[in-house]
Design an enzyme around this catalytic site. Structure first.
Site, short mmCIF file in Angstrom:
data_model
loop_
_atom_site.label_atom_id
_atom_site.label_comp_id
_atom_site.label_asym_id
_atom_site.label_seq_id
_atom_site.Cartn_x
_atom_site.Cartn_y
_atom_site.Cartn_z
N PHE A 185 -18.04 5.65 -0.07
CA PHE A 185 -17.88 4.94 1.45
C PHE A 185 -16.09 5.10 0.93
O PHE A 185 -15.45 5.34 -0.31
CB PHE A 185 -17.18 3.81 1.87
N GLN A 186 -15.83 6.00 1.99
CA GLN A 186 -14.10 6.67 1.92
C GLN A 186 -14.42 7.12 0.88
O GLN A 186 -13.37 7.68 0.04
CB GLN A 186 -13.04 5.57 1.66
N GLU A 200 0.46 8.55 6.24
CA GLU A 200 0.26 8.67 4.89
C GLU A 200 1.04 9.87 5.20
O GLU A 200 1.65 10.53 3.97
CB GLU A 200 -1.25 9.31 3.88
N LYS A 209 -11.25 3.88 -9.16
CA LYS A 209 -10.81 2.52 -9.09
C LYS A 209 -11.36 1.67 -10.41
O LYS A 209 -10.73 1.81 -11.23
CB LYS A 209 -11.81 2.04 -7.51
N MET A 220 8.91 26.13 21.03
CA MET A 220 8.89 27.40 20.65
C MET A 220 7.48 28.95 21.08
O MET A 220 7.47 29.84 21.86
CB MET A 220 8.66 26.91 19.22
#
Lengths: 84, 570
Positions: B125-126, B63, B175, B482
Site C-alpha cells: 500500500f502506497q 506536496e 518506515k 500564453m
C-alpha cells in the site's frame, strides 16, 4: 560510429539505473555493456552510439562524471582503474 | 507569522535513538529552521519526532506546494530548502517540484517516507519506487537502509545539494529505518573545496575580452547561485561592456543601469537580442544557452566567439563551441578576471556601448495602450516602483511571467523568483510563501494568472493558517493566455481548450479561505489598488481583470533567430 566509455561507479541503490538512464536520456544508444564488481564499486564498459551527429562523447563523459557516485570516467581503452 | 516553536526535548547522545529522531536532530544540527511538508503513513515516525523540535514545519495543502515553497525559500534565503512527504502519492506529488529545482539548479533536500524494506517490491500500500521515478530529475538520491547511516546521509545530501552546481537531493527512508533504534550513528567529514580555474585560463579569457570590439556580457542564473553578483557588477562597471540577462538572472544588474540592455531571448528586448546577434564576443557567466534564450541555435550570435564561465564542465561546449572555457566556481574566477583587467589598460568599448544605449532607448517598452481596461505591463511597472528595493516578485508561469520579467524593476536577483527552466504553472502561490518566510521584511508579491493560481489554489489555506502577509496579484484574462497567444499566431487562431471563462469568483474564493480580496477591472483603479495591496498588513489578494486579447511582445517565433522578433500593438 560507436565509442566505449569506462566507468567506475559506487555500488548503491539505483546506480545502474541512474547511469543507463542518463546515457539514453542524453541521446545515445547502448550497443554493448560489460560489468564487473570491484569492491564497493561497479566497473562498467559501455559501448555507445549517438542518435544523431550532434551528440558528443566528450560531453557524455562529463555528464557521467557529474554523477555523485561516479569515481572515474574515461574513454581511453588502455585506461586502468585504481583499486576501488 | 508562525506558531511559536516549543523547546526541544532534552536528549542524551548515549541513549539509543530512533532513525526518525536522528533525522530531526541532524536537521537541527545543520541549522535547518524551516521546512515544508505533508504527513502520511510512511513518514509518521518523523512527524512524531518533529513535534517539540526546533524545526518550524509549515503544513502545505499539497506536496507540490511544499516542494515549490522549499524551492523558493532556497532561492531567496540562499539556504538549502527542505520538504517532506510520505510514500507513494505523497512522494510522486513532489516530482514536479523536484524537477523545477533541478532545472534551475536550486539546492533542495527532499525527504520521503517509504514502506518498510521487508515489503518493498511487493506492491505494498502506497509503495512507489520514488528513487527510480526521480533519477532523471535529482542531482543525487539515497535509499537509507540503516538508521545508523542517517546523520551521514543527511549531511552528505546537504553538502551535495549546495556544492558545485546546486540541485535537489532525495532521501528515501523506509518506515522500519525510521523506527530502528541505534546508539552508533555515523557522522561524516566533508571538505568544502572551491574549484578555481588555472591562472592561464583566466589570462586567455582576459586576452579574448581585450581583443573584442563588440563584446556582450551574457549573465545567467549561476551568477546569483554562486554569490558572484558583486563580481559581475564590478566587471560591468570596470569594462563598460553592454550586458544582457537570462530570465533567471534578472536583477543581477539593477534595472535601468547604464549599458544593461535587458533580457535576451524569445520575449527579450529588441536591443538585447540585436546586440547579441551583432556581437563578436559573448562573455557567458553562469548561463547554459537555453533554447528560450538563444532562439535558433545555429543562428545565435553568428559572429561571436564565446568565453564561457561555468561551474559545470558538462555545460561548456554542450550547445555552443567556446573559444575559452573557464570551469569552476564563478565568484573566484570572475574576481580573478577582474583583478587582471584592473591591472592592465582600461577596456574601451564606449562607441559600441553608446550604440546600444541609444538603441535601447529607441526600442524601450511602451507602457501605454488604448482603452480603459487594465494594461498589465503598466500595472506591474507601477507595482515594482511603489514596492521599492524590498520588492520580491514570486511569479507563476505564463504571459504574466513574461510581463513581470519585461516591466518590473529589480534591484537584486533575489527580487525575481520564477520557474525558469521547467516553466511550471502553479509555482507562484507556494513560491510567494517560501519567499516571505525566507525574508519576512521583504515586500513579497505573488503574481499569478487565472490558470496557474488554480493549480495550487489550496495553498491559500497555508497562507491563512500561518497568517503569512503575502500579497497576491491575480491577472485574470479568463484564458490560458500564453497558449492562446501561440494559437493565435502559429495555429491559425484555432483556440483549442484555452477558455477559462467559467473561472470561479476569485474574490469570493480568497474570502472563503479567510483572505481579504478586492477587484480591479478598470485602469483608473490601478494606482489606488496597488496602494491598498501594499498597505495591507496581512495577506491580501487583488483580482485584476485584463483583456484576453493582450499579448506578450516582442516574440521570437519558434525556429527563428533572435533577430526576427514579432511586435504587436499590445
Amino acid at each position: 560510429m560507436s565509442d566505449t566509455i569506462h566507468i567506475l561507479i559506487d555500488r548503491a541503490d539505483g546506480a545502474l539505473q541512474r547511469l543507463i538512464g542518463l546515457v539514453e536520456r542524453r541521446g545515445f544508444h547502448i550497443d554493448a555493456m560489460d560489468m564487473a564488481s570491484e569492491g564497493s564499486a561497479l566497473r562498467i564498459a559501455l559501448t555507445v552510439r549517438g542518435r544523431d551527429a550532434g551528440r558528443s562523447i566528450t560531453n557524455l563523459g562529463q555528464q557521467i562524471d557529474r554523477l555523485v557516485g561516479a569515481r572515474r570516467v574515461s574513454n581511453d581503452a588502455a585506461f586502468r582503474f585504481e583499486a576501488a | 507569522m508562525s506558531a511559536a516553536a516549543t523547546a526541544i526535548k532534552p536528549s542524551t547522545e548515549t541513549e539509543p535513538q530512533s532513525g526518525a529522531r536522528l533525522v530531526v536532530s541532524t536537521l537541527e544540527k545543520l541549522g535547518v529552521e524551516v521546512l515544508f511538508g505533508y504527513p502520511g503513513g510512511a513518514i509518521m515516525p518523523i512527524y512524531d519526532a518533529i513535534a517539540g523540535s526546533k524545526l518550524r514545519h509549515y503544513l502545505c495543502r499539497h506536496e507540490q506546494g511544499a516542494a515549490f515553497a522549499a524551492d523558493s525559500y532556497a532561492r531567496v534565503s540562499g539556504k538549502v530548502g527542505v520538504c517532506m512527504a510520505t510514500s507513494g502519492p505523497g512522494a510522486t506529488n513532489l516530482v514536479t517540484g523536484i524537477a523545477n529545482a533541478m532545472l534551475d539548479s536550486i539546492p533542495m533536500v527532499c525527504i520521503t517516507g517509504n514502506v518498510a524494506q521487508g515489503v518493498m517490491g511487493m506492491d505494498a500500500f502506497q509503495e512507489v519506487d520514488i528513487l527510480g521515478v526521480t533519477l532523471p530529475i535529482v542531482k543525487h538520491s539515497y535509499l537509507v537502509r540503516s538508521a545508523a547511516d542517517i546523520p551521514a546521509v543527511i549531511e552528505e545530501a546537504f553538502h551535495i545539494a549546495r556544492s558545485g552546481r546546486p540541485g535537489p537531493v532525495l532521501i528515501d527512508l523506509p518506515k522500519d529505518v525510521q523506527f530502528e533504534m541505534t546508539d552508533a550513528p555515523r557522522g561524516i567529514h566533508l571538505s568544502n573545496e572551491i574549484d578555481v580555474a588555472e591562472a592561464s585560463i583566466i589570462a586567455e579569457a582576459e586576452a579574448a575580452i581585450r581583443a573584442a570590439k563588440k563584446p556582450i556580457l551574457y549573465i545567467g542564473g549561476g551568477a546569483k547561485i554562486s554569490g558572484a553578483v558583486e563580481a559581475v557588477r564590478d566587471f560591468a562597471r570596470m569594462t563598460g561592456i553592454p550586458q544582457v540577462s537570462t530570465l533567471n538572472a534578472l536583477g543581477t544588474i539593477p534595472t535601468g543601469q547604464d549599458n544593461f540592455l535587458g533580457m535576451l531571448g524569445m520575449h527579450g528586448t529588441r536591443a538585447a537580442n540585436e546586440a547579441v546577434q551583432d556581437s563578436d564576443l559573448l562573455i557567458v557567466v553562469g548561463a547554459r544557452f537555453d533554447d528560450r534564450a538563444t532562439g535558433k541555435l545555429t543562428e545565435f550570435a553568428p559572429h561571436a566567439g564565446v568565453v564561457h564561465f561555468d561551474i559545470d564542465p558538462s555545460e561548456i561546449g554542450k550547445l555552443r563551441k567556446v573559444a575559452v572555457g573557464v570551469t569552476g566556481d564563478l565568484k573566484p574566477n570572475l574576481e580573478a578576471l577582474n583583478a587582471r583587467l584592473s591591472r592592465g589598460a582600461a577596456i574601451d568599448v564606449s562607441g559600441w556601448a553608446d550604440q546600444w544605449r541609444i538603441r535601447s532607448a529607441e526600442t524601450a517598452f511602451d507602457y501605454n495602450a488604448p482603452g480603459e481596461g487594465v494594461f498589465a505591463p503598466q500595472l506591474l511597472n507601477e507595482l515594482s516602483q511603489k514596492a521599492g528595493p524590498n520588492f520580491i516578485a514570486a511569479c507563476d508561469v505564463g504571459q504574466h511571467q513574461m510581463w513581470v520579467a519585461q516591466y518590473c524593476e529589480f534591484s537584486r536577483p533575489q527580487a525575481h523568483i520564477t520557474s525558469g527552466g521547467l516553466g511550471s504553472m502553479g509555482f507562484g502561490l507556494p513560491a510567494g510563501i517560501g519567499a516571505k518566510l525566507a525574508e519576512p521584511d521583504a515586500c513579497v508579491v505573488t503574481i499569478t494568472g487565472d490558470g496557474g493560481v488554480m493549480m495550487n489554489i489550496q495553498e491559500l489555506a497555508t497562507v491563512n493558517r500561518f497568517k503569512i502577509p503575502l500579497k497576491i496579484i491575480l491577472l485574470d484574462n479568463s484564458r490560458l493566455g500564453m497558449v492562446r497567444q501561440w494559437q493565435e499566431f502559429f495555429f491559425e487562431r484555432n483556440f483549442s481548450e484555452v477558455d477559462l471563462s467559467d473561472n470561479p469568483d476569485f474574490v469570493k474564493v480568497a474570502e472563503a479561505f479567510g483572505i481579504p480580496a478586492f477587484r480591479i477591472d478598470r485602469r483608473d483603479q490601478v494606482s489606488a489598488g496597488i496602494d491598498r495591496l501594499l498597505a495591507a498588513e496581512g495577506p491580501i489578494l487583488a483580482h485584476v481583470i485584463i483583456d484576453p486579447a493582450d499579448n506578450v511582445w516582442p516574440l521570437v517565433p519558434p525556429g527563428k533567430n533572435n533577430g526576427e522578433m514579432l511586435e504587436g500593438s499590445r
